[in-house]
Design a protein around this motif. Structure first.
Motif, mmCIF file in Angstrom:
data_model
loop_
_atom_site.group_PDB
_atom_site.id
_atom_site.type_symbol
_atom_site.label_atom_id
_atom_site.label_comp_id
_atom_site.label_asym_id
_atom_site.label_seq_id
_atom_site.Cartn_x
_atom_site.Cartn_y
_atom_site.Cartn_z
ATOM 1 N N THR A 255 -13.013 0.803 -1.068
ATOM 2 C CA THR A 255 -12.265 1.349 -2.198
ATOM 3 C C THR A 255 -13.010 1.214 -3.514
ATOM 4 O O THR A 255 -12.561 1.731 -4.537
ATOM 5 C CB THR A 255 -10.904 0.643 -2.318
ATOM 6 O OG1 THR A 255 -11.118 -0.750 -2.536
ATOM 7 C CG2 THR A 255 -10.086 0.837 -1.046
ATOM 8 N N GLY A 256 -14.151 0.501 -3.517
ATOM 9 C CA GLY A 256 -14.933 0.287 -4.730
ATOM 10 C C GLY A 256 -15.372 -1.161 -4.823
ATOM 11 O O GLY A 256 -14.710 -2.062 -4.294
ATOM 12 N N THR A 257 -16.489 -1.423 -5.488
ATOM 13 C CA THR A 257 -17.038 -2.780 -5.543
ATOM 14 C C THR A 257 -16.470 -3.638 -6.665
ATOM 15 O O THR A 257 -16.773 -4.834 -6.738
ATOM 16 C CB THR A 257 -18.572 -2.745 -5.671
ATOM 17 O OG1 THR A 257 -18.961 -1.697 -6.564
ATOM 18 C CG2 THR A 257 -19.230 -2.527 -4.332
ATOM 19 N N LEU B 169 -12.805 5.006 -4.624
ATOM 20 C CA LEU B 169 -12.428 6.178 -3.843
ATOM 21 C C LEU B 169 -11.074 6.669 -4.333
ATOM 22 O O LEU B 169 -10.261 5.903 -4.847
ATOM 23 C CB LEU B 169 -12.324 5.823 -2.357
ATOM 24 C CG LEU B 169 -13.614 5.646 -1.559
ATOM 25 C CD1 LEU B 169 -13.276 5.306 -0.109
ATOM 26 C CD2 LEU B 169 -14.484 6.892 -1.607
ATOM 27 N N THR B 170 -10.811 7.962 -4.140
ATOM 28 C CA THR B 170 -9.539 8.533 -4.548
ATOM 29 C C THR B 170 -8.678 8.840 -3.326
ATOM 30 O O THR B 170 -9.171 8.925 -2.195
ATOM 31 C CB THR B 170 -9.748 9.833 -5.330
ATOM 32 O OG1 THR B 170 -10.325 10.815 -4.453
ATOM 33 C CG2 THR B 170 -10.677 9.610 -6.528
ATOM 34 N N THR C 104 -11.419 -2.036 2.405
ATOM 35 C CA THR C 104 -12.161 -3.193 1.919
ATOM 36 C C THR C 104 -12.700 -2.889 0.531
ATOM 37 O O THR C 104 -12.500 -1.794 -0.008
ATOM 38 C CB THR C 104 -13.287 -3.569 2.906
ATOM 39 O OG1 THR C 104 -13.939 -4.755 2.468
ATOM 40 C CG2 THR C 104 -14.312 -2.448 3.065
ATOM 41 N N GLY C 105 -13.388 -3.848 -0.074
ATOM 42 C CA GLY C 105 -13.918 -3.653 -1.406
ATOM 43 C C GLY C 105 -15.214 -4.420 -1.567
ATOM 44 O O GLY C 105 -15.934 -4.618 -0.583
ATOM 45 N N GLY C 106 -15.380 -4.960 -2.788
ATOM 46 C CA GLY C 106 -14.480 -5.215 -3.872
ATOM 47 C C GLY C 106 -13.116 -5.757 -3.444
ATOM 48 O O GLY C 106 -12.919 -6.227 -2.350
ATOM 49 N N PRO D 266 -6.691 2.030 -8.348
ATOM 50 C CA PRO D 266 -5.399 2.572 -8.807
ATOM 51 C C PRO D 266 -4.688 3.446 -7.775
ATOM 52 O O PRO D 266 -3.482 3.657 -7.883
ATOM 53 C CB PRO D 266 -5.766 3.370 -10.060
ATOM 54 C CG PRO D 266 -7.236 3.631 -9.948
ATOM 55 C CD PRO D 266 -7.807 2.477 -9.202
ATOM 56 N N ASP D 267 -5.411 3.945 -6.771
ATOM 57 C CA ASP D 267 -4.804 4.797 -5.746
ATOM 58 C C ASP D 267 -4.441 4.031 -4.475
ATOM 59 O O ASP D 267 -4.030 4.643 -3.485
ATOM 60 C CB ASP D 267 -5.758 5.937 -5.364
ATOM 61 C CG ASP D 267 -5.798 7.048 -6.396
ATOM 62 O OD1 ASP D 267 -5.067 6.951 -7.409
ATOM 63 O OD2 ASP D 267 -6.560 8.009 -6.200
ATOM 64 N N ILE D 268 -4.580 2.699 -4.467
ATOM 65 C CA ILE D 268 -4.479 1.972 -3.210
ATOM 66 C C ILE D 268 -3.129 2.144 -2.528
ATOM 67 O O ILE D 268 -3.060 2.314 -1.308
ATOM 68 C CB ILE D 268 -4.802 0.464 -3.408
ATOM 69 C CG1 ILE D 268 -4.838 -0.271 -2.061
ATOM 70 C CG2 ILE D 268 -3.845 -0.178 -4.380
ATOM 71 C CD1 ILE D 268 -5.872 0.235 -1.097
ATOM 72 N N LEU D 269 -2.032 2.115 -3.266
ATOM 73 C CA LEU D 269 -0.722 2.245 -2.622
ATOM 74 C C LEU D 269 -0.554 3.612 -1.974
ATOM 75 O O LEU D 269 -0.019 3.727 -0.858
ATOM 76 C CB LEU D 269 0.392 1.988 -3.637
ATOM 77 C CG LEU D 269 0.487 0.556 -4.176
ATOM 78 C CD1 LEU D 269 1.541 0.471 -5.272
ATOM 79 C CD2 LEU D 269 0.806 -0.422 -3.050
#
Length: 308
Positions: A34-36, A59-60, A84-86, A92-95
């Protein structure tokens, strides 16, 4: 006699032997990085996550939807979607991404440090878990069973918030696992015993003897001395290439400055050019040459996997 430096030639080892390869036997786990960006800057983080590192940008939901659709159409064997990440809960789009994943009916796995980014979304996460009981799994990074060990890796004041997050997850009835590190010269048995005592003292219903509930990962040092894995190693080690992560998983990332996401062969190697398989899952079906120290230390010799 060494012919070239180790881990450089894509098909041959330094001694000229055929490098081991792993074929994709079936895409059973699709990962999304999802991003670092992360609320912590951990020592020896394999992906160098930190509050300032955005080498992998967020990611969006649109990107995740596109890859989910491609995977569902082309890979009926798909069992699990991992985030995963980060720290995934900073995206902000995780949910929305989790909701899309859960609606597929697949098992959804999220890797988190269970600290403030997760806790501030507690109400929405609780609703997701109630709507999809038993489908959403949370794996919390707790590097050691002591505050000193954990904070040696994660930094000061990271222990108590992680335990608070764990306690909330238990009370919420989430499917829960722990990820720890094999460090400090401790044996796997000793580490599991230490975690068993921790879980008992905090009333956490986690079986420390179950590798699916307490995953112990070997330390990944970039300059560690490890052997290159050749075709003949499988028989020598009594192992199968089908057991290695890249036989059954791929990860989607988007690099900073890129106008599209990429599919990576391994969750551990988002920056290694030789493991970038292009923008589509269809193009990522080919074999993976084990041309990195992490391939040997973590996957083949360590026997570890990031999947559930």
């Amino acid at each position: 006699m060494t012919l070239r430096a180790e881990f450089t030639h894509p098909e041959l080892t330094a001694t000229g032997e055929r490098r081991a390869r792993v074929d994709l036997t079936g895409l059973r786990t699709l990962w999304f990085n999802t991003g670092t960006l992360c609320n912590l800057a951990c020592r020896n983080c394999y992906i160098e996550s930190s509050p300032r590192n955005d080498q992998l940008v967020y990611l969006t939901q649109i990107e995740v939807r596109r890859y989910l659709a491609e995977a569902l159409q082309a890979h009926p064997e798909l069992e699990e979607v991992g985030f995963t990440g980060g720290e995934p809960f900073m995206n902000p789009d995780i949910l929305d991404m989790l909701q899309d994943g859960l609606e597929t009916g697949l098992r959804i796995l999220v890797l988190t440090n269970a600290m403030r980014p997760m806790q501030r979304l507690s109400s929405a996460l609780d609703q997701l878990n109630r709507r999809h009981p038993g489908q959403l799994s949370i794996r919390v990074s707790l590097d050691h069973y002591t505050a000193a060990g954990h904070e040696d890796v994660r930094g000061p004041r990271s222990w108590e918030p992680a335990l608070e997050g764990l306690d909330w997850l238990v009370k919420g009835g989430f499917d829960l696992a722990i990820a720890a590190r094999l460090m400090w010269g401790e044996s796997a048995g000793g580490t599991r015993a230490g975690f068993a005592a921790l879980f008992a003292s905090h009333g956490l219903p986690i079986d420390a003897a179950d590798p699916a509930r307490l995953a112990l990962f070997p330390e990944m040092e970039t300059d560690a001395e490890v052997p290159e894995i050749t075709d003949s190693c499988w028989g020598i080690l009594g192992k199968s290439p089908d057991d290695v992560m890249c036989a059954s998983s791929r990860m989607v990332v988007r690099h900073r400055g890129s106008d599209q996401a990429s599919v990576i062969a391994c969750t551990l190697l988002p920056y290694a050019e030789g493991f970038d398989l292009g923008p589509t899952l269809a193009g990522a079906r080919g074999p993976v040459r084990l041309n990195h120290r992490h391939c040997a230390r973590f996957c083949v010799l360590g026997g570890a996997t990031c999947s559930g």
